[in-house]
Design a protein around this motif. Structure first.
Motif, PDB file in Angstrom:
ATOM      1  N   MET D   1       4.662  -8.265 -11.277  1.00 26.57           N
ATOM      2  CA  MET D   1       3.470  -7.596 -10.736  1.00 26.57           C
ATOM      3  C   MET D   1       3.861  -6.310 -10.032  1.00 26.57           C
ATOM      4  N   GLY D   2       3.077  -5.272 -10.260  1.00 26.06           N
ATOM      5  CA  GLY D   2       3.372  -3.978  -9.647  1.00 26.06           C
ATOM      6  C   GLY D   2       2.862  -3.903  -8.227  1.00 26.06           C
ATOM      7  N   VAL D   3       2.582  -2.662  -7.832  1.00 25.83           N
ATOM      8  CA  VAL D   3       2.121  -2.408  -6.462  1.00 25.83           C
ATOM      9  C   VAL D   3       0.687  -2.902  -6.288  1.00 25.83           C
ATOM     10  N   ALA D   4       0.333  -3.253  -5.042  1.00 28.07           N
ATOM     11  CA  ALA D   4      -1.017  -3.739  -4.762  1.00 28.07           C
ATOM     12  C   ALA D   4      -2.044  -2.644  -5.033  1.00 28.07           C
ATOM     13  N   MET D   5      -3.183  -3.045  -5.653  1.00 23.21           N
ATOM     14  CA  MET D   5      -4.301  -2.119  -5.794  1.00 23.21           C
ATOM     15  C   MET D   5      -5.330  -2.524  -4.757  1.00 23.21           C
ATOM     16  N   ARG D   6      -5.445  -1.704  -3.711  1.00 22.37           N
ATOM     17  CA  ARG D   6      -6.218  -2.102  -2.530  1.00 22.37           C
ATOM     18  C   ARG D   6      -7.691  -1.748  -2.670  1.00 22.37           C
ATOM     19  N   PHE D   7      -8.499  -2.778  -2.872  1.00 20.06           N
ATOM     20  CA  PHE D   7      -9.952  -2.609  -2.784  1.00 20.06           C
ATOM     21  C   PHE D   7     -10.492  -3.399  -1.578  1.00 20.06           C
ATOM     22  N   SER D   8      -9.594  -3.710  -0.676  1.00 20.90           N
ATOM     23  CA  SER D   8     -10.006  -4.529   0.465  1.00 20.90           C
ATOM     24  C   SER D   8     -10.825  -3.735   1.475  1.00 20.90           C
ATOM     25  N   SER D   9     -10.493  -2.474   1.651  1.00 16.86           N
ATOM     26  CA  SER D   9     -11.186  -1.706   2.679  1.00 16.86           C
ATOM     27  C   SER D   9     -10.904  -0.230   2.491  1.00 16.86           C
ATOM     28  N   GLU D 286     -19.367   0.276  -1.868  1.00 15.00           N
ATOM     29  CA  GLU D 286     -19.024  -1.138  -1.804  1.00 15.00           C
ATOM     30  C   GLU D 286     -19.680  -1.890  -2.956  1.00 15.00           C
ATOM     31  N   VAL D 287     -18.965  -2.870  -3.469  1.00 17.51           N
ATOM     32  CA  VAL D 287     -19.448  -3.614  -4.635  1.00 17.51           C
ATOM     33  C   VAL D 287     -19.249  -5.101  -4.355  1.00 17.51           C
ATOM     34  N   PHE D 288     -20.337  -5.862  -4.410  1.00 23.37           N
ATOM     35  CA  PHE D 288     -20.295  -7.299  -4.156  1.00 23.37           C
ATOM     36  C   PHE D 288     -20.552  -8.035  -5.464  1.00 23.37           C
ATOM     37  N   VAL D 289     -19.635  -8.917  -5.801  1.00 23.47           N
ATOM     38  CA  VAL D 289     -19.645  -9.514  -7.144  1.00 23.47           C
ATOM     39  C   VAL D 289     -19.503 -11.034  -7.023  1.00 23.47           C
ATOM     40  N   ARG D 290     -20.269 -11.751  -7.810  1.00 23.33           N
ATOM     41  CA  ARG D 290     -20.108 -13.200  -7.888  1.00 23.33           C
ATOM     42  C   ARG D 290     -18.867 -13.519  -8.704  1.00 23.33           C
ATOM     43  N   VAL D 291     -17.958 -14.253  -8.131  1.00 22.69           N
ATOM     44  CA  VAL D 291     -16.758 -14.682  -8.866  1.00 22.69           C
ATOM     45  C   VAL D 291     -16.435 -16.116  -8.471  1.00 22.69           C
ATOM     46  N   THR D 292     -15.932 -16.870  -9.382  1.00 21.25           N
ATOM     47  CA  THR D 292     -15.485 -18.220  -9.027  1.00 21.25           C
ATOM     48  C   THR D 292     -14.117 -18.116  -8.355  1.00 21.25           C
ATOM     49  N   ALA D 293     -13.719 -19.208  -7.773  1.00 23.51           N
ATOM     50  CA  ALA D 293     -12.421 -19.216  -7.096  1.00 23.51           C
ATOM     51  C   ALA D 293     -11.293 -18.916  -8.079  1.00 23.51           C
ATOM     52  N   SER D 294     -11.420 -19.427  -9.285  1.00 21.07           N
ATOM     53  CA  SER D 294     -10.321 -19.201 -10.236  1.00 21.07           C
ATOM     54  C   SER D 294     -10.341 -17.755 -10.734  1.00 21.07           C
ATOM     55  N   TYR D 307     -11.616  -8.775  -0.384  1.00 19.80           N
ATOM     56  CA  TYR D 307     -12.006  -9.868   0.504  1.00 19.80           C
ATOM     57  C   TYR D 307     -12.977 -10.825  -0.183  1.00 19.80           C
ATOM     58  N   ASP D 308     -12.787 -12.126   0.062  1.00 20.79           N
ATOM     59  CA  ASP D 308     -13.843 -13.084  -0.245  1.00 20.79           C
ATOM     60  C   ASP D 308     -14.958 -12.846   0.757  1.00 20.79           C
ATOM     61  N   TRP D 309     -16.175 -12.945   0.284  1.00 24.45           N
ATOM     62  CA  TRP D 309     -17.312 -12.664   1.164  1.00 24.45           C
ATOM     63  C   TRP D 309     -18.285 -13.835   1.089  1.00 24.45           C
ATOM     64  N   ALA D 311     -18.776 -17.962   0.033  1.00 20.22           N
ATOM     65  CA  ALA D 311     -18.360 -18.757  -1.124  1.00 20.22           C
ATOM     66  C   ALA D 311     -18.809 -18.098  -2.421  1.00 20.22           C
ATOM     67  N   GLY D 312     -17.872 -17.880  -3.324  1.00 20.46           N
ATOM     68  CA  GLY D 312     -18.239 -17.382  -4.648  1.00 20.46           C
ATOM     69  C   GLY D 312     -18.578 -15.914  -4.701  1.00 20.46           C
ATOM     70  N   GLU D 313     -18.267 -15.181  -3.615  1.00 16.61           N
ATOM     71  CA  GLU D 313     -18.570 -13.747  -3.623  1.00 16.61           C
ATOM     72  C   GLU D 313     -17.306 -12.974  -3.237  1.00 16.61           C
ATOM     73  N   ALA D 314     -17.179 -11.814  -3.834  1.00 17.66           N
ATOM     74  CA  ALA D 314     -16.039 -10.957  -3.513  1.00 17.66           C
ATOM     75  C   ALA D 314     -16.558  -9.563  -3.201  1.00 17.66           C
ATOM     76  N   ARG D 315     -15.874  -8.901  -2.251  1.00 17.69           N
ATOM     77  CA  ARG D 315     -16.238  -7.525  -1.912  1.00 17.69           C
ATOM     78  C   ARG D 315     -15.126  -6.587  -2.350  1.00 17.69           C
ATOM     79  N   PHE D 316     -15.499  -5.556  -3.057  1.00 13.60           N
ATOM     80  CA  PHE D 316     -14.569  -4.498  -3.465  1.00 13.60           C
ATOM     81  C   PHE D 316     -15.043  -3.187  -2.842  1.00 13.60           C
ATOM     82  N   VAL D 317     -14.141  -2.508  -2.152  1.00 20.83           N
ATOM     83  CA  VAL D 317     -14.491  -1.225  -1.556  1.00 20.83           C
ATOM     84  C   VAL D 317     -13.645  -0.141  -2.202  1.00 20.83           C
ATOM     85  N   VAL D 318     -14.308   0.942  -2.577  1.00 23.11           N
ATOM     86  CA  VAL D 318     -13.606   2.066  -3.196  1.00 23.11           C
ATOM     87  C   VAL D 318     -13.411   3.159  -2.148  1.00 23.11           C
TER      88      VAL D 318
END
Lengths: 337, 337, 337, 337
Positions: D1-9, D286-294, D307-309, D311-318
């Motif tokens: 795996m390469g370098v982290a792609m940060r969409f956390s904040s 900001e983008v909020f997306v439904r995703v399963t845990a897997s 970030y998990d936001w 249960a079943g939601e993820a937040r991506f920030v550009v």
């Protein structure tokens, strides 16, 4: 040795019989908090006494009254000029800092815990007008002072003028206001709002009350905020009529003045007996006397209770209900130490 | 229309005659603040009642008792889980925030203002363990609740277990603790410290008192700090014996329980009369009834005083001294609306 | 007149080139707040410097560092003994009161803003152990002081001993800690934790930093709470790596000591030039000189910027980057006024 | 795996090169605090941008900016209506309670963390006008919101009208104000003061800044108090020119808008890729997306940080500087989960 003769504090006094009677008369089912007829009558009664429209709240303690007053007069980021020996600085466990959310007490010096306008001006002039320095917002004086000195109306007015000039608010801690009024013979109006005072903590607990003081707002616009802060501090008793009743009973038939006169007279006797040992002129109901440690021990052995007040000094406080024979005994004892 | 029949609040009650008598008996010259014999006896009296060593302080109001308790349990930068309808959240004008210096109330939901351990755990689980989020430090429940529900000892103990697991302190607002004890028949020990409670606000004002509650510390190490905060809040009355006297009078001869039983019995009668209109089970002295606006107006026209509690709901509170004929009249009226 | 020669404050200095370079090197995408590698390395770097395990936080300003330190050492209802002329008392706009939620600063006197253990003991002894009086919880000293005096390790240790005896916590405001270390030649360990200091505000802003100080906890158990309070005060910068980078750059290659030595040396020169006009011994980078108003005006006319420090006194502060010709010019001017 | 792609904040972004250059240009000896030319030019620059006289202060963090704004708008004993998911409620560790000295956040609900005037009115109507209840003093909204929704000028104005009607002050948390302006195309004046906003926290840290936000006062009478509170909170950096420089650099050549547009554009791409999994419309970065845990695990395995936001939601920030290939990779990945 017989029973203790308490000259330690006027807080050791009993409530006046008229206070207890008024409370007993209020002991029926009634409206809660400050919605009852007695509480609602306070504004009018105080307005009549002070010869102008005022707003008045009951409060259970003098510490709460002072701290609430200061909180409405001073924002968290400013300061209050008071005497180095003021009750608000030394005897309230930081209540002013708690209620104001951290305002700074700015200590000034003056004789017998009394401040002149010049003392205050000197303290104010030390404070550079700079964002790094806490700036003053209010002045607080105690009348009668912690050393039993009373302000004349003219002395208060000089401070009131200074407050106006410097755009500061002006609070009077009147835990012993009755004693000051009794001593000076001035009108309550002259001693307060006519002299520029914005808020008075008008004490009744040391004057025959059981547990009630009044906060008197001469700037009536401040009272609504004070009432909110009073509730927020857990001081809005659900049966407030029992506090209002006390205040009304003591104001009735000038009992507050009679009580203060009785206490002042006892203190005057003690002051005369103390002679050259007297430290401060007696202008209220407190007497400060130079005594050696062995003299103090001897007085205590005779049954007198009192506080040491620094090295070699003793404080004697005369209550409204101090038995005459206790005063005579102490006067005799002071004459012989 | 005759005199008002007050079902608005148990704060509208009169003090119990034994309370007034005890206060009259205390009306002599005595030691100030909490140094008198009555105040000093509170620890022993409460320790006896609670079957273990406790430390107890008198406080003039329930709001102050609760806010002081929370301030010793929760630092400024943490939070307190309580019910969304809790008195500390809704009826104390922000006193908890004032005394704690800004701790956050973390609101949980539960039936009839009652929280189960599961309700609280669910709320706690929502709080990410992160420096950006205020972390919880304490749990506060009200027993009996603001909707007149009482906790069983087992229900309290389940919350106590959760508190221990999560390393949280546990406060009980017992403004109507007497009513809960009377309803459940549980021992005061089982309802409090045996169930993990650290501090109890033990209410007497709604129970025949004039102006006194007790703060009971089962973790006695907390009492010294609470006493400092009490003074700092202006709540250390100089004649504290008059507060201690009230508490002692009500605990004497189980008056507090008799008073609570009388109030609960009246409420039970009203609950039966309300029939299917009843909103919450009556487990203390409060009765919540569905009424239309015109029914409410009709009840008021008959002289009943009470609070609207949201749309279409009315709250009736029965006091320890509620006249029987008032209860009978209201029961009859509720049966006919 | 040419460009201003600023001796008003070491805050007027430029950041050190190594600081700017370290910040530029940190200017990439990275983890937010204090999760980056630079921030996480501070504990180890400081532990190495102080010869024991410490916990360290970056903070943007000295005022915040001091106020955070005091807030973890002193509860709202207690007090902090400090010098009457301390920065925390006079130059932080009440930040200590804000962060501590109203703790009281208890002012002591001592020469050149320096306190001896005896000065502090005298102040402590004045405070009656009574619930009405705010009780002390901590001592705070400034090293080097506001008047440019440095404490020896032994002087600090005497205060540390007193703190231990009286069960007080001990804070050192080290806005000019580097100057004190440079002047005394003592080890940083001897000047702090070995002498009983619990928390050090370790200043870098006046030492070549751009905007970063360190809070160093010798009682590492305090750091977690301090970090929460830091965030709560809005001081957890989201790009904290830029603060950590500054501190690390200045600690690298002993730049912090070189910078302090340069500033101290300049001040020493000025002190010599001032001769008998010198008010306080020069033990850091500040020089206090007696000047008349006309002399002050003359110096200003020559382009020197400085503060009046009370009547007839002037303060000159030498920065790490003070141009040598400015120092020489001022020395010459002081020799001739 | 390469370098982290940060969409956390967007806090993980680098400072913009123009910001670093401006800071380097400010790296000379200069006047301390906010007395330098850059700091003093902020009022004029912001007044020009907002098409009216405003007063502006620099602040190091968004949390401090918000908390300072709320402290000048709301006294300790009142409350602030905000969204249940607002940053001031959830992500500032209680800073609003700290700075306001315990004001209560009054939580309202609305879609995508956005409040309509009707949502707020409904919340306000729940608050009985009674001394026992904390009364509201202010409204705070976040634009763009914590879920990436932007307010139109008309939506803000409807809230401004409500604020005026109810005599409440109005604060906008604009940590992502640039993104909202970029998305709506509205003028900054229309989105703020013309719509009734009193104070704006104008964010630059997430927009290419290093550590600087602006507090913009449309009611300029509030700025002096805010500056005092800023100092009192330890936020008056002694080298403030480095904060002013950042803000000026980002406002120059519309960099702040270009940066916001870049971030918004990336988010829009991600939103399209997310398709029906998208939870909230993308109106900022900001983008909020439904995703399963897997699915979340799979994305993380590919190097994406977010970030998990719940249960079943993820937040991506550009971020403004998010590499295009990272956006393309994430878009592809979202299209395939």
């Amino acid at each position: 040795m017989g029973v203790a003769m308490r000259f330690s504090s006027d807080n050791a006094a009993a409530p006046h019989p008229a206070v207890l009677e008024a409370m007993a008369n209020a002991a029926r089912r009634d409206t809660a908090y400050d919605g009852d007829a007695l509480s609602r009558s306070l504004d009018a009664i105080m307005s009549n006494l002070f010869e102008r429209d005022v707003a008045a709240l009951w409060v259970a303690t003098g510490t709460a009254a002072n701290a609430l007053a200061l909180a409405v007069l001073c924002p968290p980021y400013r300061g209050i000029v008071c005497h180095r020996d003021a009750h608000v600085q030394n005897d309230e466990a930081g209540a002013p800092e708690f209620y104001t959310h951290g305002a700074k007490l700015m200590l000034a010096d003056g004789n017998a815990a009394k401040l002149t306008a010049a003392d205050i001006a000197e303290r104010l002039d030390e404070i550079a007008d700079d964002v790094h320095r806490v700036q003053p917002a209010a002045i607080s004086i105690t009348n009668a002072t912690e050393y039993g000195a009373s302000y004349t109306a003219a002395e208060v007015a000089a401070i009131g003028d200074l407050a106006r000039e410097r755009r500061l608010r002006f609070h009077m801690d009147g835990a012993r206001f009755a004693n000051a009024v009794a001593h000076t013979g001035a009108s309550v109006a002259d001693l307060t709002w006519r002299a520029g005072v914005d808020v008075l903590s008008f004490g009744f607990v040391k004057n025959g009350g059981l547990g009630a003081e009044a906060l008197v707002f001469f700037d009536t616009s401040l009272a609504a905020e004070a009432r909110i802060r009073l509730k927020r501090a857990g001081h809005l008793l659900s049966k407030g009529r029992f506090l209002a009743a006390q205040i009304i009973a003591l104001l009735g038939e000038d009992r507050w003045l009679d009580n203060a006169r009785a206490a002042n007279a006892g203190a005057t006797l003690l002051g005369l007996a103390a002679g050259t040992r007297l430290i401060h002129a007696v202008e209220a109901n407190e007497v400060f006397v130079r005594v050696t440690a062995s003299e103090a021990a001897s007085l205590r052995a005779q049954g007198f209770e009192f506080y040491d007040w620094g090295a070699g000094e003793a404080r004697f406080v005369v209550s409204w209900d101090q038995p005459e024979d206790e005063i005579a005994s102490l006067a005799a004892a002071l004459g012989h130490v």
